[in-house]
Motif scaffolding. Structure first.
Motif, PDB file in Angstrom:
ATOM      1  N   PHE A 276       6.440   3.143  18.002  1.00 14.01           N
ATOM      2  CA  PHE A 276       5.012   3.102  17.697  1.00 14.01           C
ATOM      3  C   PHE A 276       4.809   3.394  16.216  1.00 14.01           C
ATOM      4  CE2 PHE A 276       5.762   7.575  18.563  1.00 14.01           C
ATOM      5  CZ  PHE A 276       4.938   8.258  17.677  1.00 14.01           C
ATOM      6  N   ALA A 277       3.623   3.108  15.738  1.00 16.27           N
ATOM      7  CA  ALA A 277       3.229   3.397  14.367  1.00 16.27           C
ATOM      8  C   ALA A 277       1.898   4.121  14.399  1.00 16.27           C
ATOM      9  CB  ALA A 277       3.120   2.110  13.544  1.00 16.27           C
ATOM     10  N   VAL A 278       1.637   4.909  13.375  1.00 20.48           N
ATOM     11  CA  VAL A 278       0.341   5.565  13.223  1.00 20.48           C
ATOM     12  C   VAL A 278      -0.385   4.832  12.115  1.00 20.48           C
ATOM     13  CG1 VAL A 278      -0.893   7.693  12.734  1.00 20.48           C
ATOM     14  CG2 VAL A 278       1.262   7.767  14.007  1.00 20.48           C
ATOM     15  N   ARG A 279      -1.428   4.156  12.471  1.00 14.12           N
ATOM     16  CA  ARG A 279      -2.114   3.247  11.557  1.00 14.12           C
ATOM     17  C   ARG A 279      -3.010   4.014  10.589  1.00 14.12           C
ATOM     18  NH1 ARG A 279      -5.634  -1.755  13.941  1.00 14.12           N
ATOM     19  NH2 ARG A 279      -6.097  -2.853  12.016  1.00 14.12           N
ATOM     20  N   GLY A 280      -2.917   3.631   9.330  1.00 17.37           N
ATOM     21  CA  GLY A 280      -3.806   4.192   8.330  1.00 17.37           C
ATOM     22  C   GLY A 280      -3.395   5.537   7.782  1.00 17.37           C
ATOM     23  N   VAL A 281      -2.194   6.003   8.121  1.00 22.78           N
ATOM     24  CA  VAL A 281      -1.745   7.322   7.662  1.00 22.78           C
ATOM     25  C   VAL A 281      -0.328   7.190   7.113  1.00 22.78           C
ATOM     26  CG1 VAL A 281      -1.409   9.737   8.286  1.00 22.78           C
ATOM     27  CG2 VAL A 281      -3.105   8.360   9.497  1.00 22.78           C
ATOM     28  N   PHE A 549       7.115  -2.634  12.034  1.00 17.29           N
ATOM     29  CA  PHE A 549       6.607  -3.976  11.718  1.00 17.29           C
ATOM     30  C   PHE A 549       5.223  -4.193  12.333  1.00 17.29           C
ATOM     31  CE2 PHE A 549      11.024  -5.098  10.661  1.00 17.29           C
ATOM     32  CZ  PHE A 549      10.804  -5.811   9.498  1.00 17.29           C
ATOM     33  N   THR A 550       4.995  -3.657  13.513  1.00 14.57           N
ATOM     34  CA  THR A 550       3.673  -3.781  14.129  1.00 14.57           C
ATOM     35  C   THR A 550       2.615  -3.105  13.275  1.00 14.57           C
ATOM     36  OG1 THR A 550       4.632  -3.870  16.347  1.00 14.57           O
ATOM     37  CG2 THR A 550       2.312  -3.260  16.185  1.00 14.57           C
ATOM     38  N   GLY A 551       2.921  -1.909  12.788  1.00 12.42           N
ATOM     39  CA  GLY A 551       1.985  -1.210  11.919  1.00 12.42           C
ATOM     40  C   GLY A 551       1.715  -1.967  10.636  1.00 12.42           C
ATOM     41  N   TRP A 552       2.758  -2.484  10.033  1.00  8.27           N
ATOM     42  CA  TRP A 552       2.591  -3.251   8.791  1.00  8.27           C
ATOM     43  C   TRP A 552       1.728  -4.489   9.025  1.00  8.27           C
ATOM     44  CZ3 TRP A 552       8.446  -3.010   7.223  1.00  8.27           C
ATOM     45  CH2 TRP A 552       8.702  -1.798   6.577  1.00  8.27           C
ATOM     46  N   SER A 553       2.000  -5.197  10.098  1.00  6.54           N
ATOM     47  CA  SER A 553       1.249  -6.424  10.369  1.00  6.54           C
ATOM     48  C   SER A 553      -0.237  -6.132  10.535  1.00  6.54           C
ATOM     49  CB  SER A 553       1.793  -7.107  11.630  1.00  6.54           C
ATOM     50  OG  SER A 553       3.141  -7.499  11.453  1.00  6.54           O
ATOM     51  N   LEU A 554      -0.554  -5.054  11.208  1.00  7.29           N
ATOM     52  CA  LEU A 554      -1.958  -4.732  11.413  1.00  7.29           C
ATOM     53  C   LEU A 554      -2.614  -4.191  10.148  1.00  7.29           C
ATOM     54  CD1 LEU A 554      -1.867  -3.343  15.030  1.00  7.29           C
ATOM     55  CD2 LEU A 554      -2.783  -5.491  14.237  1.00  7.29           C
ATOM     56  N   GLU A 555      -1.829  -3.600   9.257  1.00  5.64           N
ATOM     57  CA  GLU A 555      -2.379  -3.225   7.952  1.00  5.64           C
ATOM     58  C   GLU A 555      -2.831  -4.488   7.206  1.00  5.64           C
ATOM     59  OE1 GLU A 555      -3.046  -0.467   6.393  1.00  5.64           O
ATOM     60  OE2 GLU A 555      -2.286   0.961   7.863  1.00  5.64           O
ATOM     61  N   LEU A 556      -2.036  -5.534   7.286  1.00  4.99           N
ATOM     62  CA  LEU A 556      -2.435  -6.801   6.673  1.00  4.99           C
ATOM     63  C   LEU A 556      -3.686  -7.371   7.340  1.00  4.99           C
ATOM     64  CD1 LEU A 556       0.892  -8.738   6.004  1.00  4.99           C
ATOM     65  CD2 LEU A 556      -0.747  -7.898   4.326  1.00  4.99           C
ATOM     66  N   VAL A 557      -3.772  -7.224   8.643  1.00  5.13           N
ATOM     67  CA  VAL A 557      -4.969  -7.682   9.348  1.00  5.13           C
ATOM     68  C   VAL A 557      -6.192  -6.918   8.848  1.00  5.13           C
ATOM     69  CG1 VAL A 557      -6.119  -7.761  11.595  1.00  5.13           C
ATOM     70  CG2 VAL A 557      -3.723  -8.437  11.401  1.00  5.13           C
ATOM     71  N   ASP A 558      -6.035  -5.611   8.632  1.00  2.40           N
ATOM     72  CA  ASP A 558      -7.142  -4.814   8.091  1.00  2.40           C
ATOM     73  C   ASP A 558      -7.588  -5.355   6.734  1.00  2.40           C
ATOM     74  OD1 ASP A 558      -7.303  -3.178  10.235  1.00  2.40           O
ATOM     75  OD2 ASP A 558      -6.252  -1.488   9.336  1.00  2.40           O
ATOM     76  N   ARG A 562     -11.249  -6.969   5.706  1.00  4.17           N
ATOM     77  CA  ARG A 562     -12.089  -6.462   4.621  1.00  4.17           C
ATOM     78  C   ARG A 562     -12.435  -7.579   3.638  1.00  4.17           C
ATOM     79  NH1 ARG A 562      -8.698  -1.768   5.255  1.00  4.17           N
ATOM     80  NH2 ARG A 562      -7.234  -2.585   3.703  1.00  4.17           N
ATOM     81  N   VAL A 563     -11.474  -8.438   3.341  1.00  2.92           N
ATOM     82  CA  VAL A 563     -11.744  -9.565   2.452  1.00  2.92           C
ATOM     83  C   VAL A 563     -12.761 -10.509   3.079  1.00  2.92           C
ATOM     84  CG1 VAL A 563     -10.722 -11.601   1.363  1.00  2.92           C
ATOM     85  CG2 VAL A 563      -9.527  -9.419   1.269  1.00  2.92           C
ATOM     86  N   GLU A 564     -12.647 -10.725   4.379  1.00  2.00           N
ATOM     87  CA  GLU A 564     -13.624 -11.578   5.060  1.00  2.00           C
ATOM     88  C   GLU A 564     -15.021 -10.969   5.002  1.00  2.00           C
ATOM     89  OE1 GLU A 564     -13.250 -14.776   6.572  1.00  2.00           O
ATOM     90  OE2 GLU A 564     -11.626 -14.519   5.135  1.00  2.00           O
ATOM     91  N   ALA A 565     -15.104  -9.638   5.065  1.00  2.00           N
ATOM     92  CA  ALA A 565     -16.405  -8.987   4.921  1.00  2.00           C
ATOM     93  C   ALA A 565     -16.968  -9.225   3.523  1.00  2.00           C
ATOM     94  CB  ALA A 565     -16.270  -7.489   5.201  1.00  2.00           C
TER      95      ALA A 565
END
Length: 742
Positions: A276-281, A549-558, A562-565
């Motif tokens: 697992f990964a801890v997202r954003g930390v 890798f799951t954590g990294w991929s979702l960081e890119l999604v974040d 944000r760019v789409e916003a």
């Protein structure tokens, strides 16, 4: 009366039954969702998620609501119950969550017990026949649950119960034939007969497998029983025939190995890994929080046994990285976990840990010893890691009731609790755990092994190297992944020894590391236990990278979101002509900050990937070579390439230039508007000056007239006053004259 509908149902067409019930105002859509695990049985209520929730009460209440509508027509209640049964069977075909199926069947049976006495005699008998079929199906589901958990004895017991209930249903259907002949003859008797024939044949096959594994008794009779069921003409449904065929072929494959060498794992270890990964930390921040506060955290309803500031790794992990980076972290030990069957029989015990890495590849770890394990034991133990593992009881050894049905569910709850406790301890509010029940890995270490002649041979031949196990029955379990679906008794007997899904690494002394998509086997019977640990840590390290890798991929999604916003804000400004150039410049600065964040993230990711690939991660060139080979056999390089491509794609976004262009356009528009504003002000001023000039000219004329008829001195004074007025007017006109005309 219902013959056409019975013929359609016999052919597997459920629409006529649904339409008939709908004509009685029965809300069939509310019944269909009852056995679905991801839909709450009470409408407008949230889904219970993966936690175990008893839904019997809610399902019974819903069935009773529809009961009153169906009861107004003869046969309405039996058909209502039959529809619930078909809904359960439809869900059973696609789901491994058995609890909602059992609970829905129990709810229907409860309704019949409570309200059945009010029905007409024919409806009572038919309703009881359907309930008996429900109980038979429930027992069949228990049999499958036992099959996918590797419990042959429990499977046989459940199948015997299914046969008894099917025969009871057939007897009740025959008694109900006078009142509902079509329902009894076309459907209930047919279903009961199929359940009876198939259940009896498979129950005898399971009994034959148990005797074969225990004593070597031939499987000929068990195979013959299934062949009779297949060709007897009583079973015509293709689905049931396919199941019988799958059972028969598995038994045939096993029988062919009767006199061949069979694997025995004299001693080994099995590890279940849930990355697992801890997202954003940042990982170091996670480690700090765990080290300082985890001892008091409640995780999975219990507290840690200990919190260690080290992962207890071999010294070989003290690498020579120029930046002094290394793999390490914090180890949280939890109480042991007990696994038992749904009826309380012990199935095993595992040691529980959570490993937090300074690189970010955290994982929940369960481990157990293997002692004198045959192929069937090994198979059952490997299955326990999967989310598709059948229902069981999983609880910490602390005396508290079982809260989970599977190890994967416990792992997910531990990950979620870690993130929640981290937030309570003052961590980032946006932190969130990233894990998936399907993201697991099983590591099997074979420390000592032997072979027997046949499944129950007394004499054992010690295995000296990994190659000594080649061709032995049971070794195919080490070269195949844990399957997501099991369709027959001892299905593993049909696994191939060589598979395109495997990667094999041969070591210095003949040991082998065999890797699949979700398993890794370390077969090294000639190595001391502490040398096994080095290989085990390498394998676990690589398996845990999935969470990273799951954590990294979702960081890119974040970042992308944000760019789409930003893009939406720009589109709004462009469409509505809203927002000043200053606001757009501020938006561009925000986007620049986001780009800087992406660059920092990309540098961190590439630095970590480089470190993982680098031989300097470990101090031994030999271990570095093993690590490289294990990485090559995994999806690491592929995922690293894909992640890098994603970073490059996201970084190419041209939104910044669009914002700058829009800001320039807005500046030009504002300049034009300012010029128009100044023009309007000048026009007003010119009118004002014209009025003043007119008034001034009249005054000058009056002064001249007055001075002309007076003395010489008065004339001179008048001429001087006029000159002063003219000079002042010229100066004022020059000052207000438009700059563009100067």
């Amino acid at each position: 009366m219902h013959r056409a509908m019975m013929e359609a149902l016999a052919a597997g067409q459920l629409r006529p039954l649904r339409e008939w019930l709908a004509g009685l105002q029965v809300e069939t859509d509310r019944l269909v969702v009852l056995p679905q695990w991801d839909v709450h049985p009470v409408p407008d209520q949230p889904s219970p998620g993966h936690r175990s929730v008893d839904r019997t009460e809610a399902a019974a209440a819903e069935i009773l609501r529809q009961w009153e509508k169906a009861a107004i027509a003869p046969g309405g209640v039996p058909f209502l119950l039959l529809f619930v049964l078909t809904a359960v069977e439809a869900e059973w075909n696609i789901s491994y969550h058995f609890e909602p199926l059992w609970e829905t069947l129990e709810a229907a049976a409860r309704c019949m017990r409570e309200r059945g006495a009010r029905l007409e005699a024919a409806d009572q008998l038919s309703g009881r026949a359907v309930v008996a079929l429900m109980e038979s199906v429930g027992a069949q589901i228990h049999a499958e649950n036992a099959m996918v958990t590797g419990q042959l004895e429990a499977q046989q017991t459940a199948l015997d119960a299914a046969v008894v209930r099917a025969r009871e249903a057939g007897e009740l259907a025959r008694r109900a034939a006078d009142g509902h002949p079509d329902l009894s003859h076309y459907l209930l008797l047919r279903i009961a007969e199929i359940a009876d024939v198939c259940g009896l044949a498979v129950a005898r096959a399971v009994r034959g497998v148990q005797e074969f594994l225990a004593t070597g008794e031939p499987l000929d009779e068990a195979i013959a029983q299934i062949e009779v069921a297949e060709g007897g003409g009583h079973v015509t449904d293709f689905g049931y025939l396919s199941e019988l065929r799958a059972h028969r072929l598995a038994l045939v494959s096993m029988a062919e190995w009767k006199d061949a060498p069979w694997l025995r794992v004299d001693h080994g270890k099995m590890v279940y890994i849930y990355p697992f990964a801890v997202r954003g930390v940042p990982p170091q921040e996670v480690l700090n929080a765990v080290a300082t506060g985890c001892a008091d955290w409640e995780l999975g309803g219990t507290r840690p046994v200990s919190v260690n500031s080290s992962l207890n790794l071999d010294d070989v992990w003290n690498g020579s990285d120029a930046f002094e980076r290394r793999y390490g972290g914090t180890l949280v030990e939890l109480p042991d976990v007990l696994i038992s069957s749904v009826d309380g029989r012990p199935l095993g015990q595992v040691r529980a840990e959570i490993r937090f890495s300074r690189l970010g590849n955290h994982y929940v770890r369960f481990s157990r010893e293997l002692v004198d394990a045959g192929p069937a034991d090994l198979y059952a133990a490997m299955l326990r890691a999967a989310p598709e593992y059948g229902a069981a009881r999983v609880a910490f050894r602390t005396g508290r009731p079982a809260r989970w049905r599977r190890l994967s569910e416990l792992a997910l709850d531990l990950v979620e609790d870690v993130c929640e406790r981290f937030g309570d301890a003052g961590g980032q509010a946006g932190s969130r755990a990233l894990a998936s029940p399907g993201m697991f890995h099983v590591v099997v270490a074979v420390n000592a092994a032997s072979t027997t002649q046949g499944p129950a041979g007394d004499a054992r031949e010690e295995v000296h190297t990994a190659s000594g196990l080649e061709g032995a029955m049971g070794t195919q379990l080490l070269t195949n992944p844990v399957t997501h679906q099991i369709g027959s008794i001892v299905e593993w007997a049909r696994y191939t020894h060589a598979s395109d899904l495997t990667t094999t690494i041969t070591g210095l002394t003949g040991e082998q590391i065999v890797r699949t998509s979700n398993t890794t086997a370390i077969v090294a019977p000639g190595m001391a236990d502490f040398t096994h640990n080095v290989r085990g840590h390498v394998v676990e390290f690589v398996a845990s990278l999935d969470g990273l890798f799951t954590g990294w991929s979702l960081e890119l999604v974040d970042h992308y979101q944000r760019v789409e916003a930003f893009r939406a804000r720009v589109d709004t400004a462009e469409r509505d002509q809203s927002g000043s150039s200053q606001a757009l410049r501020a938006l561009a600065h925000e986007l620049d900050a986001e780009r800087i964040r992406l660059n920092d993230f990309a540098m961190s990711v590439r630095s970590t990937i480089t470190l993982i690939r680098s031989p300097s991660l470990v101090s031994s060139p030999v271990v570095a070579g093993v690590l490289r080979l294990v990485l090559d056999g995994s999806t690491f390089h592929q995922r690293a390439t894909e992640l890098n491509a994603m970073i490059e794609e996201v970084a190419k976004d041209q939104l910044g230039s669009s914002i700058a262009k829009l800001a320039r356009q807005r500046e030009e528009q504002e300049a034009r508007e300012e010029e128009r504003r100044e023009g309007r002000q000048r026009a007003k001023l010119e009118v004002f000056l014209a009025v003043i000039a007119a008034a001034g000219m009249s005054g000058v004329v009056q002064v001249l007239q007055a001075g002309f008829f007076q003395s010489r001195d008065a004339s001179m004074w008048a001429a001087g006053s006029v000159s002063a007025i003219v000079i002042a007017a010229l100066a004022l006109g020059y000052y207000f004259w438009p700059r563009g005309r100067r």
